[in-house]
Scaffold this active site. Structure first.
Site, short mmCIF file in Angstrom:
data_model
loop_
_atom_site.label_atom_id
_atom_site.label_comp_id
_atom_site.label_asym_id
_atom_site.label_seq_id
_atom_site.Cartn_x
_atom_site.Cartn_y
_atom_site.Cartn_z
CG ASN A 99 -6.08 -7.67 -1.36
OD1 ASN A 99 -6.15 -7.14 -2.17
ND2 ASN A 99 -5.54 -7.52 -0.16
CG MET B 41 -2.33 -1.04 1.45
SD MET B 41 -2.94 -1.40 2.25
CE MET B 41 -1.85 -2.15 4.39
CB CYS C 54 -2.11 0.54 -9.24
SG CYS C 54 -2.79 2.40 -9.16
CG ASP D 36 -13.99 -5.19 0.70
OD1 ASP D 36 -13.20 -4.84 0.79
OD2 ASP D 36 -15.74 -5.70 0.37
#
Length: 347
Positions: A205, A20, A103, A207
Site C-alpha cells: 500500500n 479511509m 493510523c 502511492d
C-alpha cells in the site's frame, strides 16, 4: 488465487480498497465494487466506541451482501477492549476482521493505538493475539514500516503477527513519522514478502496511482496484491484500469463524461439511502470536484451541486452536465493523489 484463511478466495493479484475515514463508507464502497475492487474494508472503528455503543461507531458496522468479501477494521490499545470489540464485530458477520496498527495521527498513535503500537512489538503481539482468540473470523492487520527511520521493524512484526494467527498483512510503505509525506518505500514490503518464513498474503500500500506503477511494483516486489486508497477518491475506475492492464498490457480509455456522471449519480443515491436526505446531500458535496475534475468550465455546475439541497434538483444538474459535455472527449491524464489524510476517530 489468493486465499485469506479457509473461506476467502480472491483472484490472482487482488486489488483492495483501503479503509479511509470519512471516505470508505457504504456509498463509496459501492462504486468501487462496481469498478473492480476485490476486497474492501469499513472505515476505522474505535474499539472503545463500539463498547460504549457510540452511534457513529456502530453505524460503521453496516455492511451489505453485494460488498462481499468485506472486512471490518477496528483499532485500540487495550487487550480487553479489542477482544470485546472483536466479539461485537463477530456478530455482524463480515468476512474478516482487520486491526489497524497504521493510523499515524497524534490522538491515536500517541495514546498507544494505531501506528503507536509499532514502538512496542510485544504489545502489538498481545493485542493481536487477544483479537484472534476472541473471534471466529480470519484476522488481518494493516500497519506501517515502523515508527521512524530508526525503528523499521516491519520484518519482525510480520513474523510475530503471523505466529499468533493473522491470515494476511497489508503494509503501508511509510513510517509513522512520515505520516503521508514523501514517497512510499516498498523495499521493506518486498523483503517481508520474500521472507521464506512468511506464508500469509502480503499486500502493498502507498502511492499506487496508475496501472503501470501497479504492475511495476507487482513485478519488482512480488506482493500478493495491492491496497489502493487516495487514488480511488473521485476515480474508482483505477481498479478496472489496473486489472485490464495486468491482463492485457494495454491501457483502458479514461471514463467518459457519462460514465463519470453515472457514478456520481449512484454514489449520491446510495448516500441518500444510507445517510438520509440532509447528511447524505451535505457529505456528498466533497466528492463532486474529484469526480468532475478536468472538465472545462465545470465550476458553474459544481457550484450548483454543492448548494442544492434536493436530490432531484442535483440529478437534474447531472443530466445537464451529460448534455453539455456530450461531445467532449476526456484525455487520459495522471491520477492525482488527493490531499487526503486518513484519520482515526476516537469516538
Amino acid at each position: 488465487m489468493v486465499t485469506i484463511g479457509d473461506k476467502i478466495s480472491l483472484p490472482d493479484f487482488p486489488l483492495l480498497l483501503a479503509p479511509m475515514e470519512d471516505v470508505s463508507d457504504p456509498p463509496f464502497r459501492a462504486v468501487c465494487k462496481d469498478n473492480g475492487a476485490d476486497l474492501m474494508y469499513t472505515e476505522f472503528i474505535s474499539s472503545e466506541g463500539l463498547i460504549r455503543d457510540a452511534i457513529k461507531s456502530r453505524r460503521k458496522l453496516d455492511i451489505f451482501d453485494y460488498e462481499r468479501p468485506i472486512g471490518i477494521q477496528i483499532f485500540g490499545g487495550d487487550e480487553e477492549s479489542l477482544a470485546l470489540a472483536a466479539k461485537i464485530v463477530d456478530v455482524t458477520q463480515p468476512d474478516l476482521l482487520d486491526i489497524n496498527f497504521g493510523c499515524p495521527v497524534k490522538k491515536v498513535a500517541l495514546k498507544g493505538a494505531g501506528a503507536g503500537v509499532l514502538k512496542d512489538v510485544d504489545l502489538m503481539v498481545k493485542l493481536t493475539e487477544a483479537v484472534v482468540k476472541s473471534t471466529s473470523l480470519p484476522v488481518t492487520v494493516k500497519t506501517r514500516l515502523g515508527w521512524d527511520e530508526g525503528l523499521l521493524n516491519i520484518e519482525e512484526v510480520a513474523e510475530r503477527l503471523q505466529d499468533v494467527g493473522i491470515k494476511a498483512l497489508a503494509i503501508h510503505g511509510r513510517t509513522r513519522a512520515q505520516m503521508y509525506k514523501g514517497e512510499a518505500d516498498w523495499t521493506l514490503i518486498g523483503k517481508v514478502k520474500n521472507n521464506p518464513r512468511i506464508h500469509i498474503p502480503i499486500f502493498g500500500n502507498g502511492d499506487i496511482d496508475s496501472p503501470q506503477k501497479a504492475v511495476e511494483y507487482k513485478n519488482r516486489y512480488g506482493v500478493d496484491g495491492i491496497m489502493i486508497g487516495r487514488a480511488a477518491i473521485g476515480y474508482p475506475w483505477i481498479f478496472r484500469e489496473i486489472k485490464h492492464f495486468v491482463q492485457t498490457g494495454e491501457l483502458l480509455a479514461p471514463p467518459t463524461v457519462e460514465e463519470r456522471v453515472n457514478v456520481v449519480r449512484k454514489h449520491l443515491r446510495k448516500s441518500l439511502e444510507w445517510k438520509g436526505p440532509v447528511v447524505g446531500i451535505n457529505e456528498m458535496r466533497r466528492h463532486y470536484a474529484n469526480y468532475l475534475k478536468g472538465l472545462p468550465n465545470i465550476k458553474e455546475y459544481r457550484s450548483k451541486l454543492v448548494t442544492l439541497n434536493n436530490g432531484d434538483d442535483i440529478e437534474a444538474i447531472l443530466d445537464e452536465i451529460i448534455v453539455r459535455y456530450s461531445n467532449y472527449e476526456i484525455e487520459a491524464s495522471p491520477i492525482e493523489l488527493i490531499n487526503y489524510h486518513e484519520k482515526c476517530p476516537v469516538n
